[in-house]
Enzyme design. Structure first.
Site, PDB file in Angstrom:
ATOM      1  CE1 TYR A  62      -3.026  -3.036   0.295  1.00 51.33           C
ATOM      2  CE2 TYR A  62      -3.373  -2.557   2.616  1.00 51.33           C
ATOM      3  CZ  TYR A  62      -3.621  -3.335   1.503  1.00 51.33           C
ATOM      4  OH  TYR A  62      -4.475  -4.407   1.614  1.00 51.33           O
ATOM      5  CB  SER A 208     -13.879  -5.342  -0.426  1.00 55.24           C
ATOM      6  OG  SER A 208     -12.658  -4.764  -0.798  1.00 55.24           O
ATOM      7  N   PRO A 209     -16.008  -5.449   2.677  1.00 57.42           N
ATOM      8  CG  PRO A 209     -16.320  -4.867   4.918  1.00 57.42           C
ATOM      9  CD  PRO A 209     -15.270  -4.931   3.849  1.00 57.42           C
ATOM     10  CG  LEU A 210     -19.108  -1.299   3.532  1.00 61.28           C
ATOM     11  CD1 LEU A 210     -18.642   0.047   4.034  1.00 61.28           C
ATOM     12  CD2 LEU A 210     -20.588  -1.484   3.820  1.00 61.28           C
ATOM     13  N   GLY A 211     -18.373  -3.940  -0.603  1.00 58.69           N
ATOM     14  CA  GLY A 211     -18.266  -4.010  -2.063  1.00 58.69           C
ATOM     15  C   GLY A 211     -17.465  -2.847  -2.628  1.00 58.69           C
ATOM     16  N   GLY A 213     -17.142   0.080  -1.513  1.00 54.59           N
ATOM     17  CA  GLY A 213     -17.918   1.318  -1.429  1.00 54.59           C
ATOM     18  C   GLY A 213     -19.254   1.273  -2.143  1.00 54.59           C
ATOM     19  CB  SER A 217     -21.609   5.558  -2.795  1.00 57.45           C
ATOM     20  OG  SER A 217     -20.809   6.010  -1.744  1.00 57.45           O
TER      21      SER A 217
END
Length: 345
Positions: A62, A208-211, A213, A217
């Protein structure tokens, strides 16, 4: 339970205890557009820790390297035992070329470099970020085992590893956690990898549990992405797939409205409710979003609601692969047998 109200969980069966939700730190420094100003990034990290989110996830890739350095600056005034630091090795960039590396000399070199950048004596959880399919997993694990014995790392993890690779690795030294992409639009791991982890007593860290983002959004996320944000190139975010995938977001949004929470909180609560052996690590660059993510810990779903959400988010509903074809995943993580290494070493 931490004073802040964020509960603690045991991750895996080797003794590691972490906050039930972690913080993915990647987006503060890399891949999601320009790095955030250092003072803003440190403010997010301090707010997370003060709120009870103490499990911090980074990697040497990163930046490269700048995210680990950022964490060292943020943690200067934080008691070391207050946080659980996870970092990763295995993806090397040299002269603009990416290489996956897992040979013993590289494992040791990468670990010692991460220790220096992080400014710590010991890494709590050290993952192999991607599997080097040229090196038997037993060889890579053998070096990681030595680093545990030397006190440089406490616990060993794997990221994007197949069930058979996890088994082979675990036979050399206990794996504490497997990091994998798990969300309402990435459910393929439920077939083979999750059951294997549970059989072996390995904790599950859902990135990435929120796909990425998407569930926070929706399709309009694409309009907000900065130049250089790698999500612009991901198959699921391409126009022909996004038109199909937005139906999932709309259905999750309708259910969240009934539940009195945000779509992102509903998506995150679904991951939390998979079990006490699962720790999602949503990333964010904003304190307001961090607070929303912490709020997902209070969203409880009934068995009926879980069934309803899973009927909406069928494993085969989403269109588009998770990554571009150039990025290896657990589906390309089988390594040669140990005997082949002995023969050639």
């Amino acid at each position: 339970m931490a004073a802040s109200g964020v509960r603690r969980i045991k991750l895996g069966s080797q003794g590691l205890e972490v906050s039930a939700q972690g913080l993915g730190c990647m987006g503060l420094s890399a891949f999601y557009g320009a790095p955030k100003p250092e003072s803003d990034a440190i403010a997010v990290l301090h707010h997370a820790i003060n709120s009870g989110i103490t499990f911090l996830d980074t990697s040497d890739i990163y930046g490269p390297e700048t995210n680990e350095i950022l964490l060292s600056k943020a943690l200067k005034d934080v008691m070391r035992e207050k946080v659980e630091l996870a970092t990763k090795f295995g993806i090397s960039y040299s002269e603009g070329k990416r290489e996956i590396k897992g040979d013993p000399a590289y494992v040791r070199f990468a670990c010692e470099a991460s220790l220096r950048r992080l400014g710590v004596d010991c890494i709590d959880l050290y993952y192999q970020h991607r599997i080097d399919i040229r090196v038997p997993i037993e060889i890579t694990m053998g070096e990681l085992k030595k680093l545990v014995e030397e006190g440089k790392i406490k616990y060993v993890g794997l990221s994007e590893a197949s069930a058979s690779t996890i088994r082979r690795a675990h036979a050399v030294h206990p794996i504490t956690a497997v990091q994998l992409e798990w969300s309402l639009w990435s459910r393929d791991v439920e077939e083979d990898i999750i059951p294997t982890c549970r059989e072996l007593g390995i904790g599950i860290v859902a990135y990435s549990p929120l796909g990425r983002g998407f569930f926070a959004s929706g399709p309009k996320l694409l309009e907000k992405l900065e130049q250089g944000d790698f999500r612009k190139n991901l198959p699921r975010f391409q126009a022909e797939n996004l038109d199909h995938n937005k139906v999932l977001y709309e259905k999750v949004t309708a259910m969240a409205e009934k539940k009195g929470c945000t779509p992102g909180q509903l998506a995150l609560a679904w991951v939390h409710q998979q079990g006490d052996d699962v720790c999602p690590i949503p990333g964010t660059t904003k304190i307001e979003n961090l607070n929303q993510n912490i709020g997902a810990l209070s969203v409880k779903l009934t068995p009926e609601e879980m069934a309803e959400i899973e009927a909406i988010a069928q494993p085969d509903f989403v269109k588009g692969e998770r990554y571009m074809s150039s990025m290896p995943t657990y589906m390309q993580s089988e390594t040669p047998p140990l005997s082949s290494w002995k023969a050639s070493a």
